[in-house]
Every structure is written in structure tokens, then in C-alpha cells.
Design an enzyme around this catalytic site. Structure first.
Site, PDB file in Angstrom:
ATOM      1  N   LYS A 112       0.817  -1.211   0.000  1.00  0.00           N
ATOM      2  CA  LYS A 112       0.000   0.000   0.000  1.00  0.00           C
ATOM      3  C   LYS A 112       0.855   1.269   0.000  1.00  0.00           C
ATOM      4  CE  LYS A 112      -4.160  -2.197   1.557  1.00  0.00           C
ATOM      5  NZ  LYS A 112      -3.739  -3.602   1.619  1.00  0.00           N
TER       6      LYS A 112
HETATM    7  C1  LIG Z   1      -4.419  -4.662   0.983  1.00  0.00           C
HETATM    8  C2  LIG Z   1      -3.659  -5.942   0.833  1.00  0.00           C
HETATM    9  C3  LIG Z   1      -4.048  -6.941  -0.106  1.00  0.00           C
HETATM   10  C4  LIG Z   1      -5.297  -6.820  -0.945  1.00  0.00           C
HETATM   11  O1  LIG Z   1      -5.216  -5.843  -1.937  1.00  0.00           O
HETATM   12  P1  LIG Z   1      -6.541  -5.289  -2.649  1.00  0.00           P
HETATM   13  O2  LIG Z   1      -6.092  -4.164  -3.495  1.00  0.00           O
HETATM   14  O3  LIG Z   1      -7.451  -4.853  -1.526  1.00  0.00           O
HETATM   15  O4  LIG Z   1      -7.142  -6.419  -3.435  1.00  0.00           O
HETATM   16  C5  LIG Z   1      -3.247  -8.061  -0.238  1.00  0.00           C
HETATM   17  N1  LIG Z   1      -2.154  -8.237   0.528  1.00  0.00           N
HETATM   18  C6  LIG Z   1      -1.766  -7.313   1.443  1.00  0.00           C
HETATM   19  C7  LIG Z   1      -0.560  -7.586   2.264  1.00  0.00           C
HETATM   20  C8  LIG Z   1      -2.500  -6.144   1.636  1.00  0.00           C
HETATM   21  O5  LIG Z   1      -2.094  -5.240   2.553  1.00  0.00           O
END
Ligand SMILES: *Cc1c(COP(=O)(O)O)cnc(C)c1O
Length: 464
Positions: A112
Site C-alpha cells: 500500500k
Molecule cells: C491490501 C492488501 C491486499 C489486498 O489488496 P486489494 O487491493 O485490496 O485487493 C493483499 N495483501 C496485502 C498484504 C495487503 O495489505
């Protein structure tokens, strides 16, 4: 470039407007009015560029007049300069056909950061031109909150209020939020669950008299700018594996469908993508929809991959918009039906638009086996989210000459217990996390009730 709502009932906005708005006023999500394309020559021209320059080339068609190319370049250099790895999102080979795309070298060790580091700078830039102050409110089960706080700490004209469920996020995750001492960061521990926290945030947005006093905004992946920033690493990885001459497949650990939707956007822009594998844990609503046309929400089951413990994936609406031939009124009806009945299936002609997607449901045992296999056969420790996508990638049966890239979304040291149980090895927190466990923490604990939380925000935020 204009941005339109998936539900057809909100005015179109430019990139700056869509970035600051988050959700559209008709409840829909903003998407570009048309997908821009990169020519084969332009994609070939990305070879050898560093990450920040790749980001400029891939994102520039989305910005219209909101930023000049030089301004965008400055922001990308600053955002990606915070990453610990000089490659920003390095590719690692696992075996003859499979690669890991490491997206966790940012400040909070999860993918993120890739989008939020840029979004924090975009907010600051756009707000500096307006006489406006933004109040970001969010709920987190861990990763989003820490990445958003790291991205917004100390930024001018933004306050961030992040609600987390008291005692229900990991210590690393909590400390990544609560040890940030910038005066514009406000951590609130709620005596309740993540769902309570999320419901409180929604209630604040829906409380017209409260929302009217502040310019509220969201940083979850409904924000278009976040998705746009994620399109970049699909190009970056594919070009390193031979695109545009070669076609590449991706396996994506999926929760809110933001990350894998960015892969779809890359394909729409002209990147030759063989397949996008939507990997889910036992919360498999997307896998059921993609294999059996059954989108019916069930209660969320907690798992070792908590960021994927989601039943209703907000960004799926953006794909449904394209499947509905971009007819917002028709999609608005579909979404209203789904919200009422918690189930959805779509006609066969619409399903034809799903050809790019594969899917897999990976349970806890298969996740642990993939994690062990990566450590034994490829000398790589992966986190549980990544292991789910890796299991799906190894199982996908793609032709041997198609490289398959698994998106590694979190550093294994964010989930040390699960990783050690499956692999026998304890992942080490990177040295740059240093004294995380010695730093002072600052947060307030409140009951899971709207009135005290609104009073808390009102005391600290800047009114319109
Ligand atoms: C947020 C997250 C996901 C999922 O991603 P999306 O964009 O919500 O599908 C997968 N793995 C980790 C470690 C995350 O923090």
C-alpha cells in the site's frame, strides 16, 4: 482527462477533483472517461528506465492539466525515494517460469506504500493551491492505516484520524501507526471490532451536519489515484520480462480488488497480459463469481491473510462498469439489487468481458504448503498473502513459455508467527524498522459510539 462516476449520477471531474473527492456523490467510483493507450513503441521505450521515470510515462496520460510532467516527475522521485530498495519494486526469480514482484520495500513493509506515498504528496500539492483543509478519516485492520499515516504525517493542510480496533491489530501494525508523533496524525483505538470501526467511519460520512462542517476524505482504494499508481508496477515488471514482445501473467493476492484492477487497467492500456489470476483465501466470493457466476456475500472468516478477509470488494464495481458497457444507470440498478439481496449474477454476454481473469481459492493448508515450498526450493520467505497468490500461480497451468509474476504484497516479518509455523524460519524485521519497539506510542481509546468520536474529531480538525 475527465473522470466519471460508475453510477452515472455525479458531475465529471478532472484528476485533481477526483483525487480529492474519493467517492463520487452518487455513491459510485470515479474512472477515466476512456482508457488511454500506450503504443507498442512507447511500451518498448520503458526498457531500462528506473521506477520513477516509468511511473511518469505510465501515469502522465491520466493527469490532464492537473500537473505538468515536471511536477509529476518531482513527486515521483520524492515518493519512490522513500523506498529502501534502489529498484523500488524489484523482481526476483523463483524458478524457470515464476517471479516475485516485491512491493514491500516502502516505509510500512506493505504494497500500500507504493500508492499512498504518492497520494500523500498529491493531496499536499493540490490543497496548497486551494484555500482548503482536508480531514481524512479511515478505519483499518492494520496495513492501510499505517501506510496512510506514514504518507500523510506532517503534510500541510491535512489531518488524519485513523480508527483501529483496540487489541486486534498486530503489535508491529499498531506501533507503525501510534509511534508517529506528527501533530496532524490522530490515532483512535475503538473498543470494538474492525467492522465497528468501519461502520463508524461510514456514519461520519453519512451524518450530513457533521460532514458539512469538515472537508472529509478517504484514502482507501476507492480513490482513483491509488489505483493509477499501482498500474505502474505491472508495466515495470512486464517490460523487464520482455514485454511488449512477450506476454506476461500475474497472480494477485486479492481483497478489495484494487491491486488486480490496476493490472486490468495496464492491459487496457496495451500491455500484453496473458492472464490475471485473482487469488483469494477462504473468503472466496470473487473466485466463486469468476468460476460459477455466484457473487453471494457470506460472513467473513478470519484467516492468516487478514488483508484479504473481505466479502464485498469495493473496486469490483469498476470492472462491472466496463462489463455493463459503461452504462452507469444500468450498473446503479445492479448495485442496488446487490446491496438489497447480497447476491449477484450477470448474463453470459457480460461474462465474455472476464476472459482475462483466472481465479483460485487457496485455503490455509495450501497457503502453508506454498510458503514452505518457496523457502525450500527458492530460498525465499514470503508472507501469507503472497503465499496464497503463489499457490494460485503454481497451480494455474499456464504454458511454460509465459512468465508468471506473483505480487508480493507484504514483507514476511509483518506476519512472523504464521511464516515461522509454515517454514520453520523466523523472518527478521528489516534494520530500518530499528527501534520500533522502543519508541513511545500515542493514541486515545474511545468507545465504539458515534457521538464521542465526532466530538473528538471536531475538537482537532479544521472546519471548512
Ligand atoms: C491490501 C492488501 C491486499 C489486498 O489488496 P486489494 O487491493 O485490496 O485487493 C493483499 N495483501 C496485502 C498484504 C495487503 O495489505
Amino acid at each position: 482527462m475527465r473522470y466519471i462516476s460508475t453510477r452515472g449520477g455525479a458531475a465529471s471531474l478532472d484528476f485533481e477533483g477526483a483525487t480529492l473527492a474519493g467517492l463520487a456523490s452518487d455513491g459510485g467510483l470515479y474512472v477515466p472517461e476512456a482508457w488511454p493507450a500506450l503504443s507498442e513503441a512507447e511500451i518498448a521505450g520503458l526498457a531500462g528506465l528506473d521506477y520513477a521515470e516509468t511511473a511518469v510515462r505510465v501515469m502522465r496520460p491520466f493527469l490532464g492539466d492537473s500537473l505538468t510532467e515536471d511536477e509529476l516527475r518531482t513527486l515521483c522521485r520524492q515518493a519512490y525515494g522513500t523506498f529502501a530498495h534502489a529498484g523500488v519494486t524489484p523482481l526476483k526469480q523463483l524458478d524457470a517460469q515464476h517471479w516475485l514482484l516485491e512491493l514491500f520495500h516502502g516505509p510500512t513493509l506493505a504494497f500500500k506504500d507504493v500508492a499512498l506515498q504518492l497520494l500523500g504528496l498529491l493531496f499536499e500539492r493540490f490543497l496548497s493551491r486551494r484555500s482548503e483543509h482536508l480531514t481524512v478519516v479511515g478505519a483499518t485492520s492494520g496495513d492501510t492505516g499505517s501506510a496512510a499515516i506514514q504518507a500523510l504525517a506532517g503534510r500541510a493542510k491535512v489531518d488524519i484520524f485513523m480508527l483501529h480496533p483496540l487489541g486486534r491489530v498486530s503489535e508491529v501494525q499498531r506501533r507503525q501507526m501510534t509511534t508517529v508523533m506528527a501533530p496532524n496524525v490522530h490515532n483512535i483505538a475503538i473498543r470494538g471490532t474492525f467492522d465497528d470501526a468501519q461502520a463508524l467511519v461510514k456514519a461520519m460520512f453519512n451524518d450530513a451536519s457533521f460532514a458539512g462542517r469538515f472537508h472529509l476524505s478517504a484514502v482507501n482504494s476507492i480513490n482513483w489515484a491509488r489505483l493509477m499508481a499501482q498500474v505502474v508496477y505491472y508495466f515495470y515488471a512486464a517490460v523487464r520480462l520482455g514485454a511488449p514482445r512477450r506476454t506476461v501473467a500475474f497472480s494477485v493476492p486479492t481483497g478489495n480488488f484494487g491491486d488486480v484492477f490496476a493490472g486490468y487497467v495496464a492491459a487496457k492500456m496495451g500491455l500484453p497480459v496473458e492472464r490475471l489470476i485473482v487469488a483469494t483465501n477462504v473468503n472466496d466470493i470473487l473466485a466463486r463469481f469468476l468460476t460459477a457466476n455466484d457473487m453471494s456475500a457470506r460472513p467473513v472468516e478470519p484467516s492468516l491473510s487478514p488483508s484479504m478477509d473481505i466479502q464485498v470488494s469495493s473496486n469490483f464495481e469498476r470492472l462491472l462498469f466496463d462489463l455493463h458497457d459503461r452504462d452507469g444507470a444500468s450498473l446503479a440498478r445492479t448495485m442496488r439489487d446487490f446491496e438489497a439481496t447480497k447476491r449477484m449474477s450477470i448474463p453470459a454476454d457480460m461474462r465474455a468481458g472476464l476472459g482475462l481473469f483466472g481465479s483460485a481459492r487457496v485455503d490455509a493448508d495450501a497457503m502453508a504448503m506454498a510458503l514452505r515450498r518457496a523457502s525450500e526450493k527458492s530460498c525465499e520467505l514470503v508472507d501469507p498473502h503472497t503465499a496464497i497468490a503463489l499457490a494460485a500461480a503454481w497451480d494455474a497451468g499456464l504454458p511454460a513459455d509465459v512468465p508468471v509474476v506473483t505480487l508480493a504484497t507484504a514483507h514476511p516479518a509483518k506476519f512472523p508467527e504464521a511464516v515461522e509455523r509454515a517454514s520453520g524460519q523466523r523472518p527478521v524485521l528489516p534494520a530500518r524498522m530499528g527501534n520500533l519497539f522502543d519508541r513511545a506510542e500515542r493514541y486515545d481509546t474511545l468507545p465504539a459510539e458515534l457521538a464521542p468520536i465526532e466530538a473528538y474529531v471536531a475538537e482537532r480538525a479544521v472546519a471548512r
